[in-house]
Design an enzyme around this catalytic site. Structure first.
Site, PDB file in Angstrom:
ATOM      1  N   HIS A 148      12.119   2.342   5.337  1.00  0.00           N
ATOM      2  CA  HIS A 148      12.004   0.902   5.103  1.00  0.00           C
ATOM      3  C   HIS A 148      12.599   0.155   6.296  1.00  0.00           C
ATOM      4  O   HIS A 148      13.746   0.391   6.674  1.00  0.00           O
ATOM      5  CB  HIS A 148      12.753   0.513   3.819  1.00  0.00           C
ATOM      6  CG  HIS A 148      12.252  -0.747   3.186  1.00  0.00           C
ATOM      7  ND1 HIS A 148      12.126  -1.931   3.865  1.00  0.00           N
ATOM      8  CD2 HIS A 148      11.816  -1.005   1.918  1.00  0.00           C
ATOM      9  CE1 HIS A 148      11.656  -2.863   3.055  1.00  0.00           C
ATOM     10  NE2 HIS A 148      11.454  -2.316   1.869  1.00  0.00           N
ATOM     11  N   CYS A 154       0.809  -1.219   0.000  1.00  0.00           N
ATOM     12  CA  CYS A 154       0.000   0.000   0.000  1.00  0.00           C
ATOM     13  C   CYS A 154       0.845   1.273   0.000  1.00  0.00           C
ATOM     14  O   CYS A 154       0.314   2.356  -0.255  1.00  0.00           O
ATOM     15  CB  CYS A 154      -0.923   0.001   1.216  1.00  0.00           C
ATOM     16  SG  CYS A 154      -2.056  -1.399   1.280  1.00  0.00           S
ATOM     17  N   ASN A 186     -10.537   0.197   1.694  1.00  0.00           N
ATOM     18  CA  ASN A 186      -9.089   0.296   1.534  1.00  0.00           C
ATOM     19  C   ASN A 186      -8.746  -0.025   0.084  1.00  0.00           C
ATOM     20  O   ASN A 186      -8.747  -1.188  -0.328  1.00  0.00           O
ATOM     21  CB  ASN A 186      -8.392  -0.679   2.482  1.00  0.00           C
ATOM     22  CG  ASN A 186      -6.866  -0.578   2.407  1.00  0.00           C
ATOM     23  OD1 ASN A 186      -6.319   0.075   1.522  1.00  0.00           O
ATOM     24  ND2 ASN A 186      -6.187  -1.223   3.328  1.00  0.00           N
TER      25      ASN A 186
END
Length: 515
Positions: free
Chosen positions: A331, A252, A451
């Site tokens: 990350h 996402c 979503n």
């Protein structure tokens, strides 16, 4: 022990009294212990603070050259004033000074980083026949025969507290009793939502397909050969020398990654337009098994896509809606728990689905903490940064000293947080101390569209435009997170007052009112 307790919340559920059996007349309650986001503003890693300031310095280095260039230009202009009134002035001297001034101006413009402009964007609204209510979802899932009673009850409970409304969109094919994930269904869904969003964008901007020089498409689970970006090139007949990229498996948070890639490509190939397309194929993430940790994606993911048109040309500033101000990517894939928190796998029977671990809320909180700590020096007012750093240094000496929590509301007028679930939005609102006004776009998007993965933050920005809330100078923070585990932020500045657009998924074209 205290730190561990802070990451859980207890919920007491009244189960009433039992009338039958040996325990008749007894009163029962159950205590549920749930994971929640860590208090990511209560502890700060200096590494991410330093990283934020390093970005700030590198992005503003060219400003150090401005005083030097002004002095040089002033000196040369002074020479021109002395030379031109003099009839004996040689033409070659004047031309040399003009060339020098032009060279200095060129160097300055070349060193100054090019701004990236969001000319416009569009979000696709699927046809009404694909609308599905929560009750219809459960009924179709039960009739499909693919789920046992425990799986049906689990999905029913999740949907009840999800924050998803009664008019989201899903492909009906996934409810067929003999449904199997196929490339055919995935391509058809991707083509519907991607081409729909791109067509709306081209109509709104009057841009021709042959004007697109850069194409970036991102989709998490569906990765075909030819790629989705090749499907776009083939359908719209884009030019043969287009710089085309297809991002897959990045979850996402990939939409902001695609924007970052397009920004870098525009710096390498100036004078062209970049088209960014973000989507997810719901029929390819569907799971028809009974492992509870793999059923969450069924409950939350819904159909959608967004298309964005970017430019780095200064001539496009007058027509662009927004200017990209900051973009920060974090990350946490080096951590095993983060890496394994969301992954595509097969269950014991070989049925494919997205597995979401119980650690996802905690690892997501740590990624979010790192991201906003890095973003803070780039966006917070100087007063907030000074107060924050002062208390941070004091806290290093006094461990019991309460840290100062920066007020991020001073940095942004609007916030678009990935509409993952009601619980996630609640926790982020609590930790960042955001008001309901800041959370409105995210909650409304979760309710109306569900979503939609990486395109979710664009449906939220479309909501802000449909309700005429974007004014000139407003800063909009888009925050997304996904598998890996990744957390990404992008900040846009509105260049003008943004009125209600003609193409918008929130507007009812017949009634000209917001859905």
């Amino acid at each position: 022990m205290a730190r561990e307790q802070e990451q859980f919340s207890a919920e007491i559920e009244d189960r009433g009294s039992e009338n039958m059996g040996p325990n008749g007349g007894s009163f029962f309650v159950s205590v549920k212990v749930r994971q929640r986001l860590p208090d990511f503003l209560g502890s700060v890693n200096l590494k991410y603070v330093e990283l934020g300031y390093s970005y700030l310095i590198s992005h503003r280095l060219y400003f150090l050259l401005v005083p030097v260039l002004i002095v040089l230009c002033s000196a040369e202009i002074g020479k021109l004033k002395d030379l031109f009134p003099n009839p004996k002035c040689e033409l070659t001297d004047a031309l040399f000074i003009l060339v020098l001034l032009g060279f200095i101006l060129y160097i300055f413009l070349d060193l100054a980083p090019r701004s990236t402009y969001l000319v416009d964007f569009a979000c696709f609204r699927p046809p009404d026949e694909l609308k599905i209510s929560k009750e219809e979802f459960i009924e179709l899932a039960r009739n499909s025969g693919n789920f046992n009673d425990a799986a049906i009850d689990f999905q029913k409970r999740v949907l009840k507290s999800s924050g998803i409304g009664q008019e989201t969109y899903m492909p009906r094919v996934v409810f067929h009793p003999d449904y199997k994930i196929s490339l055919k269904d995935g391509r058809e869904e991707a083509a519907m939502v991607m081409f729909g969003a791109i067509n709306d964008l081209f109509r709104a901007t009057k841009i021709r397909p042959k004007d697109i020089g850069i194409l970036v498409v991102n989709c998490g689970v569906l990765n075909t050969t030819p790629s989705l970006s090749s499907m776009v090139i083939n359908h719209f007949k884009l030019k043969p020398n287009i710089q085309s990229f297809n991002l897959g498996g990045m979850g996402c948070a990939a939409g902001i990654i695609a924007i970052d890639l397009a920004k870098d490509l525009l710096n390498a190939y100036p004078g062209t337009y970049a088209l960014v397309v973000s989507t997810e194929a719901v029929c390819y993430t569907w799971y028809k098994g009974n492992d509870l940790d793999m059923l969450l994606s069924n409950c939350f993911f819904r159909m959608g896509a967004a298309a964005m048109l970017l430019s780095s040309s200064r001539l496009d500033r007058w027509r662009a809606k927004y200017e990209l101000k900051q973009l920060v990517r974090t990350h946490k894939g080096m951590d095993e728990r983060s890496f394994e928190s969301i992954h595509l796998k097969e269950d014991a029977k070989g049925t494919q689905g997205l597995s979401v671990s119980k650690d996802v809320v905690e690892v997501g909180g740590h990624a979010l903490k790192a991201n906003i700590t890095t973003l803070g020096p780039l966006v917070l007012p100087v007063s907030e940064q000074f107060h924050f750093l002062t208390t941070l240094l004091v806290r290093k000496k006094k461990t019991n000293y309460k840290p100062y929590i920066p007020d991020y509301k001073l940095a942004f007028k609007h916030v678009c947080i990935l509409a993952a679930s009601n619980k996630v939005l609640d926790e982020i609102q609590k930790n960042l101390e955001l008001t309901e006004e800041y959370m409105e776009a995210s909650r409304k998007t979760l309710e109306r569209f569900g979503n939609t993965s990486s395109s979710s933050v664009w449906y939220e920005l479309a909501y802000l435009e449909a309700t005429s809330k974007i004014k000139r100078g407003d800063r909009v923070w888009q925050l997304a997170f996904g598998s890996g585990f990744k957390c990404n932020s992008v900040v846009w500045k509105a260049l003008n007052n943004v009125g209600r657009p003609k193409q918008n998924p929130w507007l009812d074209e017949d009634k000209d009112e917001c859905l």
